[in-house]
Design a protein around this motif. Structure first.
Motif, short mmCIF file in Angstrom:
data_model
loop_
_atom_site.label_atom_id
_atom_site.label_comp_id
_atom_site.label_asym_id
_atom_site.label_seq_id
_atom_site.Cartn_x
_atom_site.Cartn_y
_atom_site.Cartn_z
N TRP A 55 2.03 4.32 3.31
CA TRP A 55 1.09 4.43 4.42
C TRP A 55 -0.27 3.86 4.06
CZ3 TRP A 55 -3.61 6.44 5.71
CH2 TRP A 55 -3.91 6.45 7.07
N HIS B 138 -1.90 0.58 5.73
CA HIS B 138 -3.22 0.71 6.35
C HIS B 138 -4.20 -0.31 5.76
CE1 HIS B 138 -7.11 2.36 7.51
NE2 HIS B 138 -6.46 2.95 8.50
N THR C 65 -5.94 -3.17 7.93
CA THR C 65 -7.40 -3.21 8.02
C THR C 65 -7.94 -4.60 7.69
OG1 THR C 65 -7.55 -0.87 7.47
CG2 THR C 65 -9.53 -2.18 7.16
N GLN D 40 0.62 -2.25 12.71
CA GLN D 40 0.03 -1.22 13.57
C GLN D 40 1.10 -0.25 14.06
OE1 GLN D 40 -1.75 -2.67 17.20
NE2 GLN D 40 -3.20 -0.99 17.24
N LEU E 282 2.08 2.19 11.31
CA LEU E 282 1.07 3.23 11.13
C LEU E 282 1.12 4.28 12.24
CD1 LEU E 282 -1.95 1.02 10.03
CD2 LEU E 282 -0.64 2.59 8.59
N MET F 280 -1.89 10.34 8.16
CA MET F 280 -3.16 9.89 8.72
C MET F 280 -4.21 10.98 8.56
SD MET F 280 -3.99 8.58 12.59
CE MET F 280 -3.82 10.19 13.34
N VAL G 108 -9.60 7.04 3.80
CA VAL G 108 -9.69 5.86 4.67
C VAL G 108 -11.13 5.63 5.10
CG1 VAL G 108 -9.04 4.95 6.93
CG2 VAL G 108 -7.30 5.94 5.44
#
Length: 119
Positions: A61, A65, A69, A88, A91, A100, A107
Motif C-alpha cells: 500500500w 501510494h 503520488t 488509484q 489504493l 489508509m 503519508v
C-alpha cells in the motif's frame, strides 16, 4: 521519482506500456519488502536484537501510494494513461481502507517533502 526518470530516459510510451509498467511497479514493491525482511534477519540485526514485523500488505500500500503520488505530479505524462488510474484503483479498494487510516500520519509527513520536489 527514479522510476519517472527511467521512463522518460527510455522514451517509453506510458499509454501503450501501462500494463508492463504496472507489473514493474508491483515487482519493485515486492523486492523492497523482501530486501527489508532479509536485512532485518542478517547477523548484525540478530546480534543487536533487531526485529522487523513489516507486513507485505503495508509495504504494498505504501509503495503504491508513493508511485501514485509521484506520477500524479506529472499529469501531462501519466494523466491520460491507465497506469495512474490502476494505481488509484488499487489504493481505493475496500481492503486497503484500514491501511489508509493506519498510515495517515506517515503519508501526511511524506507529502510535505513531495511538494518541495520539482522534477
Amino acid at each position: 521519482l527514479k522510476m519517472h526518470h527511467y521512463i522518460m530516459g527510455w522514451g517509453t510510451n506510458v499509454a501503450k506500456n501501462a500494463k508492463f509498467l504496472n507489473n514493474v511497479i508491483k515487482q519493485v514493491i515486492r523486492y523492497a519488502h523482501t530486501a527489508i525482511r532479509h536485512k532485518s534477519c542478517n547477523k548484525v540485526a540478530r546480534d543487536s536484537g533487531g526485529v522487523c514485523d513489516l507486513q507485505g500488505r503495508s509495504v504494498s500500500w505504501l509503495g503504491t501510494h508513493a508511485f501514485y503520488t509521484v506520477f500524479s505530479k506529472k499529469p501531462d505524462v501519466y494523466g491520460a494513461s491507465i497506469l495512474l488510474k490502476s494505481l488509484q484503483f488499487e489504493l481505493s479498494l475496500r481492503r486497503n481502507k484500514p491501511l489508509m487510516y493506519q498510515f495517515k500520519k506517515v503519508v501526511k509527513e511524506g507529502l510535505k517533502g513531495v511538494t518541495a520536489l520539482d522534477f
